[in-house]
Design a protein around this motif. Structure first.
Motif, short mmCIF file in Angstrom:
data_model
loop_
_atom_site.label_atom_id
_atom_site.label_comp_id
_atom_site.label_asym_id
_atom_site.label_seq_id
_atom_site.Cartn_x
_atom_site.Cartn_y
_atom_site.Cartn_z
N GLY A 192 0.79 -1.23 0.00
CA GLY A 192 0.00 0.00 0.00
C GLY A 192 0.81 1.27 0.00
N LEU A 193 2.07 1.19 -0.40
CA LEU A 193 2.93 2.39 -0.38
C LEU A 193 2.94 3.08 -1.75
N HIS A 194 3.26 4.34 -1.72
CA HIS A 194 3.49 5.07 -2.98
C HIS A 194 4.88 4.72 -3.49
N VAL A 195 5.01 4.57 -4.80
CA VAL A 195 6.29 4.15 -5.37
C VAL A 195 6.54 4.89 -6.68
N THR A 196 7.80 5.22 -6.95
CA THR A 196 8.19 5.67 -8.28
C THR A 196 9.44 4.90 -8.71
N ARG A 197 9.59 4.74 -10.01
CA ARG A 197 10.80 4.09 -10.54
C ARG A 197 11.25 4.84 -11.78
N LYS A 198 12.42 5.42 -11.67
CA LYS A 198 12.98 6.21 -12.78
C LYS A 198 14.19 5.46 -13.31
N SER A 199 14.18 5.18 -14.60
CA SER A 199 15.30 4.43 -15.16
C SER A 199 16.32 5.35 -15.81
N HIS A 200 17.53 4.88 -15.90
CA HIS A 200 18.58 5.62 -16.61
C HIS A 200 19.48 4.63 -17.31
N VAL A 201 19.56 4.78 -18.62
CA VAL A 201 20.42 3.90 -19.41
C VAL A 201 21.20 4.77 -20.39
N PRO A 202 22.34 4.25 -20.90
CA PRO A 202 23.03 5.01 -21.94
C PRO A 202 22.23 4.98 -23.24
N VAL A 203 22.72 5.68 -24.26
CA VAL A 203 21.95 5.81 -25.49
C VAL A 203 21.72 4.46 -26.16
N THR A 204 22.76 3.62 -26.18
CA THR A 204 22.63 2.34 -26.85
C THR A 204 22.06 1.30 -25.89
N VAL A 205 20.95 0.72 -26.28
CA VAL A 205 20.33 -0.29 -25.44
C VAL A 205 21.16 -1.57 -25.51
N GLY A 206 21.34 -2.23 -24.39
CA GLY A 206 21.99 -3.55 -24.41
C GLY A 206 23.44 -3.56 -24.03
N VAL A 207 24.05 -2.37 -23.88
CA VAL A 207 25.43 -2.34 -23.40
C VAL A 207 25.56 -1.24 -22.35
N GLY A 208 26.62 -1.33 -21.54
CA GLY A 208 26.89 -0.30 -20.55
C GLY A 208 26.02 -0.44 -19.31
N PHE A 209 25.90 0.68 -18.58
CA PHE A 209 25.21 0.63 -17.30
C PHE A 209 23.69 0.57 -17.47
N SER A 210 23.06 0.12 -16.45
CA SER A 210 21.60 0.17 -16.37
C SER A 210 21.26 0.52 -14.93
N ALA A 211 20.60 1.66 -14.74
CA ALA A 211 20.34 2.12 -13.37
C ALA A 211 18.86 2.42 -13.19
N SER A 212 18.42 2.29 -11.97
CA SER A 212 17.02 2.56 -11.68
C SER A 212 16.91 3.14 -10.28
N GLU A 213 16.17 4.24 -10.17
CA GLU A 213 15.98 4.86 -8.86
C GLU A 213 14.56 4.57 -8.40
N VAL A 214 14.45 3.93 -7.26
CA VAL A 214 13.13 3.60 -6.71
C VAL A 214 12.92 4.43 -5.45
N ILE A 215 11.75 5.05 -5.35
CA ILE A 215 11.40 5.78 -4.13
C ILE A 215 10.14 5.14 -3.56
N ILE A 216 10.17 4.90 -2.28
CA ILE A 216 9.04 4.27 -1.58
C ILE A 216 8.63 5.20 -0.45
N SER A 217 7.32 5.45 -0.35
CA SER A 217 6.89 6.39 0.68
C SER A 217 5.43 6.16 1.07
N LYS A 218 5.12 6.46 2.32
CA LYS A 218 3.71 6.42 2.72
C LYS A 218 2.97 7.63 2.18
N GLU A 219 3.68 8.72 1.97
CA GLU A 219 3.08 9.96 1.45
C GLU A 219 3.25 9.99 -0.07
N PRO A 220 2.38 10.74 -0.76
CA PRO A 220 2.55 10.87 -2.21
C PRO A 220 3.94 11.40 -2.57
#
Lengths: 426, 375
Positions: free
Chosen positions: A291-319
């Motif tokens: 029942g928590l509020h959640v966001t997930r923001k992804s960040h990848v380099p320009v070319t899909v399939g190589v390099g880093f893959s990052a994701s920021e997740v925020i979890i909160s009881k408040e919006p």
């Protein structure tokens, strides 16, 4: 009496002797022969001298941009019902066909139902007689008085190669009504190149030149080509789908509660193709089951399939409004790419709790580092998922039950028992 | 512990809501050319639009859309700066022909190809200056998931009712970031329709009544002759040079939007009569501003907040609101304050300041810091 397509076929707006007059007159006669009603014909005209015919037409007219007439006609043709009795005719010059050559090829390729008449007078007449890509060798223009050397592009061959159902090149002096009527009768895409002379610039730059002689010298052939396969093929279908994107299948109902009360931000940092985004989504779904509020923001380099893959997740009881996390509470690093991506956050003086794969070199940081052999225990592709299991278990931010429930809906659940991860938590 | 709830919370991105709202409001055709960060929009459109076409380039996309629009079918595309740049001449054409359509512009970091996977709010000047002669394209900007739904519907309604291309401006994070969202917040949408000519007199495609909006007839019907013309034209749609009738018709394109300014106006305003500072935000940065304003108020700082949702034509209402405060802060993810300069000019002005960044989202702390300088 035949229906008129021109307000007055003897009073057309072209220079005396211009081939465009003949195209307009022969077009009217061809449409009359075929029994069309004027309001069942849509003329799409390009920019250039030929385009000023609009006001003399009693059919529908569309007058757009230079070179784009075939493209806008493509939209009309694709949008008309398949059983439409409408005839789409494009008037375009050699200049327009030069700038819009890709549109011609695409329209032929898609077999849009239309007839394109290329008024080829071998130069740009409206702007002073500059050469086009259709200017043949041996033909002077005001700006190339010493003869062009590149030669003309054979638009008929181009259209043929692109898959046109019907292509012809005709001599644009005299009566060519039958030739146009034949083109208008074709299903799908047809193109007729009409060879003409511009009386203002073509004749002045080439005194005494006869069109017939020029065509012979330039070895331009009058050809007709029919693609029987394309002619008989179904017109393209662009029918899409109509299923709503918003259904109750998307709903993640709250089934559990969580003890956490404050906003928690987690950065997952790994390599492309190693399940980082999927693990982040798993964490997010676990939180939503609580029942928590959640966001997930992804960040990848320009070319899909190589390099880093990052994701920021925020979890909160408040919006949650701001979805970034420059100072994450937790950082889960599962690969070298991920470590490099996370480095600015590891060295900003903020004290995050970091779960890092054992294969990585520990950086200088104020953060609290936990070394875990994730890649070794569950493999590179599942290391990120294990890092989430570890985070949830250690932090108790979410209940074990919610995580087990979320995993049961995970795509991996069918082939990888949850014990694969739970066994690593002790 | 099991808990029951009446909410219908889903984990979704803005692209899904935008596409669904567009279709529910009457958009029929999606013409797409793939480009990051608009790819999710393309992908959802492929699953949802009654007609879907894959264009070979962005010029063709706009031209195909225009062809569909002459038939009365509302087309949509989604792009980023490189694609929008190619579309510019064709958008001018659509504006001149008064063809309804929606162009979604998902901003990313420029110049040129820049960084396709980084968000930005750097295309304000481009959108504002799209049309030769300074004519404006109604431009709505999404500030949260609620807006993804309601402003997408507004974009279709505006395109249909005012017979104009509309830009739906957004950016990478707004169309790609997933968020928990209660689907019960989605209000039912009504299909928009074009007002058709029903008279018996010969149809003049650009004749208007006092609404300044010409009635529509599709080019597929066989009762009246229809003309669409991108060149300067008279009421009959016939190309003219600079005759008074043709110039009046061109000027009407501006007057039409001025007359319907109230219809176009969308904003969110949290006033504070005791505040000195007004924060103006839009797009993704509005989320940071919402958080900043909430924190400031918890701390006892007085601050007002205007979220601009109609960006162009610039609503006069924004100036009425701005006049109530001694200092204005415009927060936007670009180098030098594009919307700030469009709103208040480029001349030095100590009453106006900006919070700006490129290559990253603006953090709420940056807005808080700027407010505290001027409170």
């Amino acid at each position: 009496m035949s229906k008129q397509f021109l307000t007055d076929s003897k009073a057309l707006p072209f220079c005396k002797g211009c081939g465009h007059t003949g195209v307009a007159q022969n077009t009217e006669r061809a449409l009359q022969q075929l029994g069309y009603d004027p309001l069942d014909v849509i003329f799409v005209t390009d920019i250039g001298c030929h385009g000023i015919i609009d006001k003399n037409l009693v059919s529908h007219t569309v007058h757009g941009l230079h070179g784009r007439s075939v493209a806008i006609a493509g939209g009309i043709a694709a949008g008309l019902p398949k059983d439409s009795n409408k005839k789409v005719i494009v008037f375009i010059g050699d200049g327009g066909a030069t700038i819009g050559m890709q549109h011609l090829m695409i329209a032929a390729h898609h077999n849009f139902s239309m007839t394109v008449i290329v008024h080829n007078n071998m130069l740009y007449g409206m702007t002073g007689g500059q050469p086009s890509e259709f200017t043949p060798e041996g033909f002077n223009t005001p700006t190339t008085p010493h003869r062009s050397s590149a030669g003309a592009i054979d638009i008929c061959k181009v259209a043929e190669a692109a898959g046109a159902a019907y292509v012809s090149r005709i001599f644009g002096i005299g009566n060519f009504t039958a030739e146009l009527a034949e083109a208008f009768s074709q299903p799908g895409f047809s193109l007729v190149e009409v060879m003409e002379l511009c009386t203002s610039y073509g004749l002045k730059s080439n005194p005494g030149m006869k069109l017939k002689n020029l065509i012979e010298e330039a070895e331009i052939e009058f050809i007709k080509y029919t693609n029987e396969t394309k002619k008989s093929s179904e017109l393209p279908d662009y029918e899409g789908h109509r299923l709503s994107l918003i259904t109750d299948q998307l709903v993640i109902p709250q089934e559990y509660t969580a003890d956490s009360t404050h906003k928690i931000s987690i950065l997952l940092a790994g390599s492309a193709g190693e399940g980082t985004q999927s693990a982040a989504e798993f964490l997010a779904r676990t939180a939503m089951l609580s029942g928590l509020h959640v966001t997930r923001k992804s960040h990848v380099p320009v070319t899909v399939g190589v390099g880093f893959s990052a994701s920021e997740v925020i979890i909160s009881k408040e919006p949650i409004y701001y979805t970034g996390s420059s100072k994450p509470d937790y950082i889960l690093i599962t690969s070298k790419d991920g470590l490099e991506y996370a480095m600015p956050r590891l060295t900003n003086g903020y004290k995050s709790i970091v779960y890092m794969d054992a294969t990585l070199q520990t950086p200088e940081t104020a953060s609290e580092i936990h070394i875990i052999p994730m890649r070794e225990k569950v493999g590179a592709r599942n290391a990120a998922l294990l890092s989430v299991f570890k985070l949830v278990t250690d932090s108790r931010m979410l209940s074990m039950e919610s995580m087990i429930s979320a995993y049961s809906q995970h795509k991996l659940a069918a082939k990888l028992p949850i014990d694969t991860f739970l066994d690593q938590l002790t | 512990m099991t808990h029951t709830t009446t909410s219908r919370t889903a984990f979704i991105d803005g692209s899904r809501l935008i596409v669904e709202a567009l279709v529910q409001t009457g958009a029929e055709v999606f013409v797409g050319y793939p480009i990051t960060p608009a790819n999710l929009l393309y992908s959802y459109a492929n699953r949802r639009f009654p007609t879907m076409m894959a264009a070979p380039d962005e010029i063709t996309a706009l031209q195909w859309m225009s062809g569909f629009a002459t038939l009365g079918k509302l087309p949509v595309t989604a792009t980023a700066f490189p694609g929008y740049a190619l579309m510019v001449e064709s958008i001018n054409m659509a504006l001149m022909m008064e063809l309804p359509m929606v162009v979604i512009l998902a901003q990313r970091l420029g110049p040129a190809t820049g960084t396709a996977t980084a968000g930005a709010q750097g295309d304000l000047n481009l959108v504002h200056g799209t049309v030769s002669g300074g004519f404006q394209i109604p431009t709505f900007c999404i500030s949260n998931l609620d807006d993804c739904w309601s402003l997408s519907a507004k974009a279709v309604e505006t395109a249909m009712q005012l017979r104009t291309p509309v830009v739906l401006l957004t950016s990478k994070e707004m169309v790609m970031t997933q968020m928990s969202y209660d689907l019960n917040r989605l209000t039912p949408l009504k299909k928009s329709t074009l007002k058709h000519y029903t008279g018996t007199e010969p149809y003049k495609p650009y004749h208007t009544d006092e609404s300044l909006i010409p009635e529509f007839l599709p080019i597929s019907q066989s009762t009246h002759q229809v003309r669409f013309t991108a060149s300067t034209h008279n009421k009959a749609g016939i190309l003219q040079n600079t005759t008074p009738e043709a110039l009046d018709n061109t000027k009407r394109l501006k007057d039409k939007l001025d007359l319907h300014a109230d219809f176009l106006l969308h904003y969110h305003y949290e006033e504070d009569n005791h505040a000195k500072v007004l924060v103006i935000s839009f797009d993704q940065t509005a989320q940071a501003a919402r958080e900043a304003v909430a924190i400031l108020r918890q701390q006892g700082t007085k601050v007002a907040h205007l979220i601009a949702k109609t960006l162009f034509p610039i609503p006069q209402k924004y100036y009425e609101i701005s006049a109530l405060y001694s200092h204005i802060i415009v927060a936007e993810e670009n180098l030098d304050g594009q919307y700030r300069r469009l709103l208040f000019g480029s001349a030095p002005n100590t009453n106006v300041s900006g919070v700006n960044a490129i290559g990253r989202m603006i953090h709420p702390d940056e807005i808080i810091e700027e407010v505290k300088k001027h409170e």
